[in-house]
Design an enzyme around this catalytic site. Sequence first.
Site, PDB file in Angstrom:
ATOM      1  CE1 TYR A 138       8.311  -0.759   3.593  1.00  0.00           C
ATOM      2  CE2 TYR A 138       6.518   0.880   4.262  1.00  0.00           C
ATOM      3  CZ  TYR A 138       7.692   0.563   3.818  1.00  0.00           C
ATOM      4  OH  TYR A 138       8.600   1.354   3.364  1.00  0.00           O
ATOM      5  NE  ARG A 216      -1.843   9.790   4.315  1.00  0.00           N
ATOM      6  CZ  ARG A 216      -2.763   9.988   5.313  1.00  0.00           C
ATOM      7  NH1 ARG A 216      -2.974  11.292   5.984  1.00  0.00           N
ATOM      8  NH2 ARG A 216      -3.720   8.970   5.452  1.00  0.00           N
TER       9      ARG A 216
END
Length: 318
Positions: A138, A216
């Site tokens: 990806y 994150r």
Amino acid sequence: MRVLVTGGAGYIGSVVTAALLAEGHEVTVLDDLSTGHADAVPVGARLVRASLHDSAPVLAEVRPEAVLHFAAKSLVGESQQAPELYWENNVGGSLALLEAMRAADCRRIVFSSTAATYGEPTEVPIPETAPTRPTNTYGASKLAVDTMLTSYAVAYDVAAVSLRYFNVGGAAFGRGERHATETHLIPIALQVAAGTRESLTVYGDDYPTPDGTCIRDYVHVTDLAAAHLLALPAPAPGEHRVYNLGSGSGFSVQEMVDAVREVTGHELPVVVGPRRAGDPARLVASSARIREDLGWQPVHTDLREIVGDAWTFAQQRG
């Protein structure tokens, strides 16, 4: 401005389409609806159901002055198991789109890239100057399109911007995140809160972070849309700019769990699983460059607001 939005029936694309319409732009959405939803396309935008590979007739008719390119396959796991889908759709489809743009004399594009192009970073927050070493197909497919944009800018005077970001949250214009295959933390946690999923699995709680869980980066979709509108007129012909979009600090998985519990009032059962291979302790992007160049600054940075907007959307969807 006449704008074509590829992937405009998806989460981010539909929000950006609504933001473009609010600014008075004329918008056509190109989406094959393989993962998008026709009812997500805002009233006022025209929807053309077609793939990137079949975009030439659409651009020939619409003659857009600019393209915002979101259409892509984006499941990391799937990209490792079926890489051909990602090379064919993300790279081959983007090449077809760029060629359709060239034929229609459209030379301005904003591309939805990803901070996954950096792979496992050597410094955090990650600057745009960091080495690009994607660890999955990806990320590699997105990096290939970034490289393609640079060459098209040089050869054909295309004005291009690649926006790289990690995680997007929240909802805007009555549009939010909904995927048939859900892999993102916030919607999964909200499914637990809504009673459609039994528990949330946290992969590792022994990382070298303040609470032991991974950190994150999250950007509210409203702030992300604002960045796309700022980026649209920014580059000169022949210029390809790359900007990161990030919070600069990030949130831990535990902080996210706590926010979901606070917002929903649900106890949110959590199961601690083993670490996932290749999961860095902290992934956060620096957005200093776009802040200095274009004045972009995320406004909706409170985690409870990001979760709260997503929860409101999920409840409205039923």
